[in-house]
Write an enzyme that holds these catalytic residues in place. Structure first.
Site, PDB file in Angstrom:
ATOM      1  N   ARG A   1      41.237  42.641  59.944  1.00 16.01           N
ATOM      2  CA  ARG A   1      42.643  42.953  60.233  1.00 16.01           C
ATOM      3  C   ARG A   1      42.795  44.239  61.027  1.00 16.01           C
ATOM      4  O   ARG A   1      43.781  44.969  60.870  1.00 16.01           O
ATOM      5  CB  ARG A   1      43.471  43.041  58.939  1.00 16.01           C
ATOM      6  CG  ARG A   1      43.291  41.885  57.990  1.00 16.01           C
ATOM      7  CD  ARG A   1      43.564  40.555  58.626  1.00 16.01           C
ATOM      8  NE  ARG A   1      43.352  39.449  57.683  1.00 16.01           N
ATOM      9  CZ  ARG A   1      43.457  38.178  58.036  1.00 16.01           C
ATOM     10  NH1 ARG A   1      43.731  37.835  59.284  1.00 16.01           N
ATOM     11  NH2 ARG A   1      43.261  37.220  57.159  1.00 16.01           N
TER      12      ARG A   1
ATOM     13  N   ASN B   1      36.268  43.547  51.016  1.00 13.17           N
ATOM     14  CA  ASN B   1      35.360  42.395  50.961  1.00 13.17           C
ATOM     15  C   ASN B   1      33.979  42.979  51.265  1.00 13.17           C
ATOM     16  O   ASN B   1      33.491  42.917  52.375  1.00 13.17           O
ATOM     17  CB  ASN B   1      35.760  41.335  51.984  1.00 13.17           C
ATOM     18  CG  ASN B   1      37.134  40.785  51.677  1.00 13.17           C
ATOM     19  OD1 ASN B   1      37.471  40.507  50.527  1.00 13.17           O
ATOM     20  ND2 ASN B   1      37.972  40.638  52.703  1.00 13.17           N
TER      21      ASN B   1
ATOM     22  N   LYS C   1      37.401  45.030  44.790  1.00 15.94           N
ATOM     23  CA  LYS C   1      38.173  43.791  44.857  1.00 15.94           C
ATOM     24  C   LYS C   1      37.349  42.766  44.091  1.00 15.94           C
ATOM     25  O   LYS C   1      36.266  42.381  44.535  1.00 15.94           O
ATOM     26  CB  LYS C   1      38.345  43.373  46.319  1.00 15.94           C
ATOM     27  CG  LYS C   1      38.948  41.989  46.516  1.00 15.94           C
ATOM     28  CD  LYS C   1      39.213  41.709  47.997  1.00 15.94           C
ATOM     29  CE  LYS C   1      39.751  40.313  48.246  1.00 15.94           C
ATOM     30  NZ  LYS C   1      40.056  40.068  49.658  1.00 15.94           N
TER      31      LYS C   1
ATOM     32  N   GLU D   1      40.095  35.991  46.195  1.00 17.97           N
ATOM     33  CA  GLU D   1      39.729  35.405  47.484  1.00 17.97           C
ATOM     34  C   GLU D   1      38.218  35.258  47.641  1.00 17.97           C
ATOM     35  O   GLU D   1      37.635  35.650  48.649  1.00 17.97           O
ATOM     36  CB  GLU D   1      40.307  36.251  48.627  1.00 17.97           C
ATOM     37  CG  GLU D   1      41.829  36.279  48.611  1.00 17.97           C
ATOM     38  CD  GLU D   1      42.450  37.025  49.787  1.00 17.97           C
ATOM     39  OE1 GLU D   1      41.808  37.942  50.314  1.00 17.97           O
ATOM     40  OE2 GLU D   1      43.587  36.686  50.141  1.00 17.97           O
TER      41      GLU D   1
ATOM     42  N   ARG E   1      41.429  46.849  42.164  1.00 22.21           N
ATOM     43  CA  ARG E   1      42.606  46.254  42.812  1.00 22.21           C
ATOM     44  C   ARG E   1      43.250  45.146  41.974  1.00 22.21           C
ATOM     45  O   ARG E   1      42.552  44.349  41.342  1.00 22.21           O
ATOM     46  CB  ARG E   1      42.234  45.696  44.193  1.00 22.21           C
ATOM     47  CG  ARG E   1      41.783  46.786  45.131  1.00 22.21           C
ATOM     48  CD  ARG E   1      41.356  46.226  46.443  1.00 22.21           C
ATOM     49  NE  ARG E   1      42.422  46.067  47.401  1.00 22.21           N
ATOM     50  CZ  ARG E   1      42.626  44.976  48.124  1.00 22.21           C
ATOM     51  NH1 ARG E   1      41.875  43.899  47.963  1.00 22.21           N
ATOM     52  NH2 ARG E   1      43.581  44.932  49.023  1.00 22.21           N
TER      53      ARG E   1
ATOM     54  N   LYS F   1      49.244  46.490  45.469  1.00 22.39           N
ATOM     55  CA  LYS F   1      49.932  46.392  46.769  1.00 22.39           C
ATOM     56  C   LYS F   1      51.427  46.597  46.576  1.00 22.39           C
ATOM     57  O   LYS F   1      51.974  46.232  45.530  1.00 22.39           O
ATOM     58  CB  LYS F   1      49.673  45.030  47.412  1.00 22.39           C
ATOM     59  CG  LYS F   1      48.260  44.892  47.958  1.00 22.39           C
ATOM     60  CD  LYS F   1      48.090  43.624  48.788  1.00 22.39           C
ATOM     61  CE  LYS F   1      46.639  43.525  49.273  1.00 22.39           C
ATOM     62  NZ  LYS F   1      46.398  42.348  50.122  1.00 22.39           N
TER      63      LYS F   1
ATOM     64  N   ASP G   1      51.713  39.910  49.473  1.00 21.71           N
ATOM     65  CA  ASP G   1      50.635  40.408  50.330  1.00 21.71           C
ATOM     66  C   ASP G   1      51.146  41.057  51.614  1.00 21.71           C
ATOM     67  O   ASP G   1      51.084  40.438  52.684  1.00 21.71           O
ATOM     68  CB  ASP G   1      49.707  39.228  50.695  1.00 21.71           C
ATOM     69  CG  ASP G   1      48.480  39.687  51.451  1.00 21.71           C
ATOM     70  OD1 ASP G   1      48.265  40.903  51.507  1.00 21.71           O
ATOM     71  OD2 ASP G   1      47.749  38.828  51.970  1.00 21.71           O
TER      72      ASP G   1
ATOM     73  N   GLU H   1      49.181  50.650  47.116  1.00 26.43           N
ATOM     74  CA  GLU H   1      48.431  50.361  48.338  1.00 26.43           C
ATOM     75  C   GLU H   1      49.426  49.838  49.373  1.00 26.43           C
ATOM     76  O   GLU H   1      50.105  48.840  49.131  1.00 26.43           O
ATOM     77  CB  GLU H   1      47.359  49.301  48.035  1.00 26.43           C
ATOM     78  CG  GLU H   1      46.555  48.870  49.258  1.00 26.43           C
ATOM     79  CD  GLU H   1      45.471  47.829  48.921  1.00 26.43           C
ATOM     80  OE1 GLU H   1      45.121  47.659  47.728  1.00 26.43           O
ATOM     81  OE2 GLU H   1      44.991  47.173  49.853  1.00 26.43           O
TER      82      GLU H   1
ATOM     83  N   GLU I   1      48.819  43.873  60.080  1.00 22.80           N
ATOM     84  CA  GLU I   1      48.355  42.492  59.944  1.00 22.80           C
ATOM     85  C   GLU I   1      49.509  41.498  60.062  1.00 22.80           C
ATOM     86  O   GLU I   1      49.382  40.466  60.724  1.00 22.80           O
ATOM     87  CB  GLU I   1      47.659  42.302  58.583  1.00 22.80           C
ATOM     88  CG  GLU I   1      47.283  40.854  58.307  1.00 22.80           C
ATOM     89  CD  GLU I   1      46.615  40.648  56.944  1.00 22.80           C
ATOM     90  OE1 GLU I   1      46.369  41.625  56.225  1.00 22.80           O
ATOM     91  OE2 GLU I   1      46.341  39.477  56.619  1.00 22.80           O
TER      92      GLU I   1
ATOM     93  N   HIS J   1      55.675  34.854  54.576  1.00 22.93           N
ATOM     94  CA  HIS J   1      54.447  34.088  54.774  1.00 22.93           C
ATOM     95  C   HIS J   1      54.637  32.773  55.529  1.00 22.93           C
ATOM     96  O   HIS J   1      54.041  31.748  55.170  1.00 22.93           O
ATOM     97  CB  HIS J   1      53.752  33.811  53.437  1.00 22.93           C
ATOM     98  CG  HIS J   1      52.313  34.293  53.464  1.00 22.93           C
ATOM     99  ND1 HIS J   1      51.489  34.045  54.530  1.00 22.93           N
ATOM    100  CD2 HIS J   1      51.586  35.008  52.575  1.00 22.93           C
ATOM    101  CE1 HIS J   1      50.311  34.581  54.292  1.00 22.93           C
ATOM    102  NE2 HIS J   1      50.342  35.197  53.122  1.00 22.93           N
TER     103      HIS J   1
ATOM    104  N   TRP K   1      48.472  28.805  50.343  1.00 25.37           N
ATOM    105  CA  TRP K   1      48.084  29.260  51.672  1.00 25.37           C
ATOM    106  C   TRP K   1      48.924  28.550  52.736  1.00 25.37           C
ATOM    107  O   TRP K   1      48.710  28.721  53.922  1.00 25.37           O
ATOM    108  CB  TRP K   1      46.594  28.983  51.938  1.00 25.37           C
ATOM    109  CG  TRP K   1      45.680  29.933  51.221  1.00 25.37           C
ATOM    110  CD1 TRP K   1      46.037  31.085  50.591  1.00 25.37           C
ATOM    111  CD2 TRP K   1      44.259  29.827  51.071  1.00 25.37           C
ATOM    112  NE1 TRP K   1      44.942  31.699  50.036  1.00 25.37           N
ATOM    113  CE2 TRP K   1      43.828  30.951  50.311  1.00 25.37           C
ATOM    114  CE3 TRP K   1      43.306  28.897  51.481  1.00 25.37           C
ATOM    115  CZ2 TRP K   1      42.496  31.162  49.973  1.00 25.37           C
ATOM    116  CZ3 TRP K   1      41.967  29.116  51.140  1.00 25.37           C
ATOM    117  CH2 TRP K   1      41.574  30.241  50.400  1.00 25.37           C
TER     118      TRP K   1
HETATM  119  C1  BDP Z   1      45.039  39.997  52.964  1.00 25.20           C
HETATM  120  C2  BDP Z   1      44.175  39.911  54.184  1.00 25.20           C
HETATM  121  C3  BDP Z   1      42.718  39.795  53.868  1.00 25.20           C
HETATM  122  C4  BDP Z   1      42.322  40.866  52.877  1.00 25.20           C
HETATM  123  C5  BDP Z   1      43.196  40.768  51.649  1.00 25.20           C
HETATM  124  C6  BDP Z   1      42.957  41.890  50.648  1.00 25.20           C
HETATM  125  O1  BDP Z   1      44.601  38.800  54.940  1.00 25.20           O
HETATM  126  O2  BDP Z   1      42.014  39.906  55.072  1.00 25.20           O
HETATM  127  O3  BDP Z   1      40.983  40.762  52.529  1.00 25.20           O
HETATM  128  O4  BDP Z   1      44.539  40.870  52.015  1.00 25.20           O
HETATM  129  O5  BDP Z   1      43.794  42.783  50.578  1.00 25.20           O
HETATM  130  O6  BDP Z   1      46.248  40.538  53.380  1.00 25.20           O
HETATM  131  O7  BDP Z   1      41.980  41.874  49.928  1.00 25.20           O
END
Ligand code: BDP
Length: 682
Positions: A155, A197, A274, A278, A311, A346, A351, A373, A379, A498, A521
């Site tokens: 991002r 990640n 994290k 995901e 997180r 967040k 998101d 956060e 993004e 979204h 998604w």
């Molecule tokens: C989302 C993003 C992704 C991130 C994720 C995160 O699309 O790339 O890894 O958040 O915060 O907004 O872990």
């Protein structure tokens, strides 16, 4: 003088004149460095040396005295009070005649004081006698880089990572110091170098040597280094049978790893994690809780005063509304975390959408440290192509009343630290677009003092970055202050969220479908357009996400008639003909918002074009070209969303607004070249 002599003189003059391309590389730190101030200090250290040098070369007054008072008997003249002033605070007193004194309890405080004084000068705000006291609201003001070890940035829209892992530790890019300086000048005191990640490799001995080299560059500027870690590191790196946090060998592995890190980097800050989100590994893979996982790492870090930022961005493919999931997972664990764990939440419950209500976890976790956060990188806000000054968004968030302890329980006071996902890359102007530098600046200033107004932050930034001429400052400031709301208008007004093109999150795709993909998604999951209306029913008749908020907020959100219009479609499925307080139907209001967004960007173009005489050609044209892209994109968003939703509302676009100029079927064919998103408008 012969022609030849004249040419030689001209050539010499040309070589001697410092030609400084205005490529944006100097950010907001553009003082001319020609000063010769007399600066003294009662202590010596690398950090104080930086403060001295900054003032000597940039302060156009006479004398500055830097003082760290002896612990006992702080002179009242120093203007320092123990109460309310943290180790990083400072005072600035004095006048032009007597000279100026900057006092602080720490070297870092002196450095911040020096940058404050220079900021006053560069914004034309020095008013004698000076009597300033400053202390940061949060002790941890941290950037999160989503930078990968291969140099890409998740991002990121400003080139590659500034961390040159291949060259480190032998080659030290001069940018590390410049980065540290820019951060120190706005009070940022920590950084996570790598992506959430996280590659397990970051914890190998080879990489840690490289981390050490970066830490050495940042340290004198008061910036501590932290790392994102992969929860399965013990198994992946050293072949342990498991990464179960309750396994003795696993615990021992982390203890040793932490010991190794502190041997190399004695002031290392800690880990960001994290987990179970995901596809990332985490304690739940072994039947353990987030608290089990976080505490295991916290215990390893505790002897060295390190912390764990864990997180709360978690959601699973369940039938539960995604907006509710973080709260559902973390509230039952409140009180179970060690005191050196802080939960990183967040700003919104989903998101980083263009606009979200605050996450209900703020104020709710009463026995656990919570930090916010926010996303500095855009993004979901047009990448580095669109102008979106984010201070107003963060201010709206920080000033939201959670009612956690009755009226006046603002988000800003429920948190103890703040993180910003960085928008920095190796582009010459750092952030991909010149105006996006303002978001880095605003993050630092708000993290220091969340009470600062967006207006003041924009004003400071413009004066330092471009010009102090009022005829420039005022219109550009107004443009910046309206820019986030403009993006919300043409992308997702009234609480929509979204409905982005799947994957790159740049353009509109409310019709998008990922074959076989998870419901949460898919854009339809969030907008729920049908012949009756639009929006996600999170009221008590729907997913009941409203119940996660405190009273009277939950009742206010729950009632379609009292729900604040910016969040209407976030909390309600609203009939197309529903009349809003202003008398318009939902459908008409939606059309007016989309149209307004387009008009606002067209106005930004006019505002900017009028500034040509105040700005160097390089930056002027760069911003101009980005605004053109934004104007085309705004039209694209408006047409795509209105034409698509019109298939459900079956209503005409009100006749007093501009008609769509694109066809829906053509817009559905648009495929962005994601690797070239920077120049993409379609
Ligand atoms: C989302 C993003 C992704 C991130 C994720 C995160 O699309 O790339 O890894 O958040 O915060 O907004 O872990």
């Amino acid at each position: 003088m012969t022609k030849y002599q004249l040419l030689t003189v001209l050539l010499l003059l040309f070589c001697l004149t410092p030609v400084r391309a205005e490529d944006g590389s100097r950010l907001w730190l553009r003082a001319d460095a020609s000063a010769q101030a007399k600066v003294t200090a009662n202590k010596k250290s690398p950090t104080i040396d930086i403060a001295i040098k900054e003032l000597q070369t940039n302060w156009h007054g006479d004398k500055v005295n830097l003082v760290i008072p002896a612990k006992a008997g702080i002179p009242s003249s120093a203007g320092l009070t123990k109460e309310g002033m943290t180790g990083e605070g400072y005072s600035i007193t004095g006048d032009a005649k007597k000279g100026i004194t900057i006092s602080a309890f720490s070297e870092q405080g002196l450095l911040y004081g020096a940058y404050h004084l220079l900021r006053l000068q560069e914004t034309g705000r020095v008013e004698y006698p000076l009597n300033i006291q400053e202390s940061p609201q949060y002790n941890l003001r941290i950037l999160n880089h989503w930078d990968n070890l291969d140099g890409t940035v998740e991002r990121g829209y400003a080139g590659h990572s500034i961390w040159k892992w291949d060259e480190l530790p032998n080659t030290i890019s001069p940018r590390y110091k410049e980065y540290a300086r820019a951060n120190a000048s706005i009070g940022i005191n920590a950084t996570v170098l790598n992506n959430v990640n996280a590659s397990p490799k970051i914890l190998t001995a080879e990489l840690l040597e490289k981390v050490k080299a970066i830490a050495n560059e940042l340290r004198p500027y008061g910036i501590k280094v932290y790392l994102s870690v992969n929860f399965s590191s013990p198994a992946i790196l050293d072949g342990l049978k498991t990464s179960d946090p309750l396994d003795k060998d696993v615990q021992g592995w982390w203890k040793n790893k932490v010991k190794e890190i502190y041997r190399i980097i004695p002031d290392f800050g800690g880990f960001l994690v994290k987990a179970n989100s995901e596809g990332q590994p985490g304690p739940q893979d072994f039947g353990r809780t987030h608290a089990d996982g976080a505490n295991m790492l916290a215990d390893a870090l505790k002897p060295y005063h390190g912390i764990v930022m864990w997180r709360a961005f978690v959601y699973s493919p369940s039938n539960e509304d995604r907006a509710k999931q973080a709260y559902l997972e973390f509230m039952p664990l409140d009180g179970q975390f060690r005191d050196n764990v802080i939960i990183q939440v967040k700003n919104g419950p989903i998101d980083f959408q263009p606009r979200e209500p605050f996450s209900p976890l703020f104020g709710a976790m009463k026995h656990t440290g919570v930090m916010a956060e926010v996303q500095v990188t855009q993004e979901y806000l047009g990448h580095s192509n669109h102008l979106a000054f984010l201070a107003p968004m963060w201010q709206e968030f920080l000033e939201s009343d959670t009612y956690a302890n009755g009226k006046g329980s603002f988000v800003a006071n429920t948190i103890s630290a703040i993180a910003g996902v960085s928008n920095i890359g190796d582009d010459i102007n750092w952030t991909g677009s010149h105006l996006a530098q303002a978001n880095w600046y605003a993050f630092g200033r708000l993290a220091w003092n969340p009470q600062l107004s967006s207006e003041q932050i924009a004003d400071e930034w413009i004066r330092q970055t471009f010009s102090q001429d009022e005829s420039f400052v005022e219109p550009v400031k107004t443009m910046m202050l309206n820019s986030w709301e403009a993006v919300v208008n043409y992308m997702m007004p009234l609480g929509l969220h979204h409905i982005f093109a799947v994957g790159h999150h740049y353009g509109p795709e409310p019709w998008g479908i990922i074959p076989g993909g998870r419901p949460d998604w898919q854009p339809w999951y969030f907008h729920n357009a049908d012949t009756i209306g639009l929006g996600f029913d999170r009221s008590s008749t729907g997913s009941n996400a409203v119940s996660q908020y405190f009273s009277p907020l939950k009742e206010e959100f729950n009632d379609i008639n009292t729900c604040p219009p910016p969040f209407l479609l976030w909390f309600h499925h609203v009939p197309w003909q529903y009349k809003l307080q202003n008398g318009r139907s939902l459908w008409d209001e939606l059309c007016y918002h989309y149209d307004l967004g387009v008009q606002q960007v067209r106005d930004f173009q006019k505002v900017w074009d009028k500034q040509e005489s105040y700005v160097d050609a390089e930056r002027f044209q760069h911003v101009q070209s980005r605004l053109k892209i934004q104007a085309r994109d705004a039209q694209w968003w408006k047409d795509a969303c209105l034409l698509y939703f019109q298939e459900f509302s079956k209503q005409p676009v009100p006749y007093d607004i501009e008609r769509p100029v694109n066809d829906l079927e053509q817009l559905k064919q648009v495929r962005l070249n994601i690797s070239n998103y920077e120049n993409a408008s379609r």
